[in-house]
Enzyme design. Sequence first.
Site, PDB file in Angstrom:
ATOM      1  N   TYR A 240      44.481  34.979  43.977  1.00  0.00           N
ATOM      2  CA  TYR A 240      43.819  33.679  43.867  1.00  0.00           C
ATOM      3  C   TYR A 240      44.349  32.750  44.957  1.00  0.00           C
ATOM      4  O   TYR A 240      44.621  33.206  46.063  1.00  0.00           O
ATOM      5  CB  TYR A 240      44.009  33.096  42.458  1.00  0.00           C
ATOM      6  CG  TYR A 240      43.709  34.101  41.371  1.00  0.00           C
ATOM      7  CD1 TYR A 240      42.451  34.677  41.275  1.00  0.00           C
ATOM      8  CD2 TYR A 240      44.672  34.506  40.462  1.00  0.00           C
ATOM      9  CE1 TYR A 240      42.153  35.610  40.290  1.00  0.00           C
ATOM     10  CE2 TYR A 240      44.388  35.441  39.469  1.00  0.00           C
ATOM     11  CZ  TYR A 240      43.124  35.992  39.399  1.00  0.00           C
ATOM     12  OH  TYR A 240      42.834  36.915  38.449  1.00  0.00           O
ATOM     13  N   VAL A 258      42.948  38.073  35.266  1.00  0.00           N
ATOM     14  CA  VAL A 258      43.240  37.081  34.223  1.00  0.00           C
ATOM     15  C   VAL A 258      43.557  37.727  32.870  1.00  0.00           C
ATOM     16  O   VAL A 258      43.929  37.023  31.935  1.00  0.00           O
ATOM     17  CB  VAL A 258      42.102  36.039  34.052  1.00  0.00           C
ATOM     18  CG1 VAL A 258      41.949  35.177  35.284  1.00  0.00           C
ATOM     19  CG2 VAL A 258      40.797  36.705  33.665  1.00  0.00           C
TER      20      VAL A 258
HETATM   21  N1  GLU Z   1      35.712  38.485  34.991  1.00  0.00           N
HETATM   22  C1  GLU Z   1      36.533  37.376  35.395  1.00  0.00           C
HETATM   23  C2  GLU Z   1      35.648  36.306  36.028  1.00  0.00           C
HETATM   24  O1  GLU Z   1      34.761  36.661  36.761  1.00  0.00           O
HETATM   25  C3  GLU Z   1      37.554  37.872  36.367  1.00  0.00           C
HETATM   26  C4  GLU Z   1      38.518  36.811  36.695  1.00  0.00           C
HETATM   27  C5  GLU Z   1      39.832  37.314  37.190  1.00  0.00           C
HETATM   28  O2  GLU Z   1      40.456  38.216  36.617  1.00  0.00           O
HETATM   29  O3  GLU Z   1      40.244  36.743  38.190  1.00  0.00           O
HETATM   30  O4  GLU Z   1      35.810  35.155  35.796  1.00  0.00           O
END
Ligand code: GLU
Length: 304
Positions: A240, A258
Site C-alpha cells: 500500500y 487486508v
Molecule cells: N479485496 C480487497 C479490496 O479490493 C483487497 C484489499 C487488500 O487486501 O488490499 O478492497
Amino acid sequence: MPDYKAILNTIYQEAIKAKDKGIVASYIPELAHVDVTNFGIHLKTYNHGSFSVGDFNKKFSIQSISKALALAEAIELIGDAVWNRVTVEPSGHPFNQLALLEIENGIPRNPLINAGAIVIADILVSNLKNPKQDFLNYVRGLANDNTINYNKAVANSEKITGYKNFAAANLLKSFKNLNNPVDEVLDFYFHQCAIEMTCSQLSDAFFMFSNNGICIQNKQHITDRQVKRINALMLTCGFYDEAGEFAFKVGLPGKSGVGGGIVALLPDKFVITTWAPGLNKKGNSKLGMLALEQFTTQTKQSIF
Ligand code: GLU
C-alpha cells in the site's frame, strides 16, 4: 545457517505479548469476525527445510496477496503486453484511491493496487476458458495443494460492499481499459481475493518468486526476467502506501493483504509468510511487520 527455529520462536513469543495488535479489517463484513489473537509464521528455506510457529496452519483470506499470483499468471499468458495497460510506479496512495486513475486517463499506476489488479483480472477473464476455476487451479498448482479454495461468503460480502472497486472498474471501463463487463471482471476479482490459504500454502505458492520462476513442482512458470520484474513491483508497490516503510524496516520484496497475511521472500534463499489479522493504519498486519523486521535483523538476511 542462522538458527531459524530459535529465532522464529523468540520473535513469536515477543510479538504475542503486544498489547496493541492492530484492528481487524471490517469494511468487508465477513472479515470482521476473525479473532485478532491469531498469529502464525511459516518459513520455507531453499535448502534447509521449513520452520513454523503458531497458527501457521489455519486458513485465512489472502485478499491482496492474490494480486501477485494473478499478475504472474497474466504475464505467463500474454507476456509484456500486460505493460500496455498498467504502469510500474508506486502510487504513494491508499490501495483503493481513485483520483490518480482519473488524472492518468485510466492507466493504473501498478498491478498491485486495486485499479491495476482489476485490469489484470480483466486480462485473465479474457484469456482463461473458465476464469475462476482456471485461476484456482493455477494457485493450487503453484502450492501443489488441491484443497485450496474460494470462500464464497467472503466473495459475496465484498460484492455487496465493494463500492470503490465498482467505481474503479467503471472508471477503467470509461477509459476503455476494461474489455469485459464490469460485473464479470469484479466477480472474478472478488473471488481471487477471497481465496483462503494457510501460511505454509502461501510460502509454497510464492516459492517460484524466490526460485527463478520454477515452482515447487519443478515447473518453469515465468522467466528470470519476469520474476525480477514482479519482485521489483512487490518491493516498491506491495505494501500500500507503506512500501517505503516496509523496505526500510524489513528489506524484502513481498505482498500484504487486508486479511492480515504478508508473504516476503529473498531470492535463492527463502519465502516467509506471516498471518496476524490486526492491521495498522495503512492496512498492513501490525504483528506481521514487527515479526518480519525482527526476522531480517536477527538473521542478517535481506536484499540489502
Ligand atoms: N479485496 C480487497 C479490496 O479490493 C483487497 C484489499 C487488500 O487486501 O488490499 O478492497
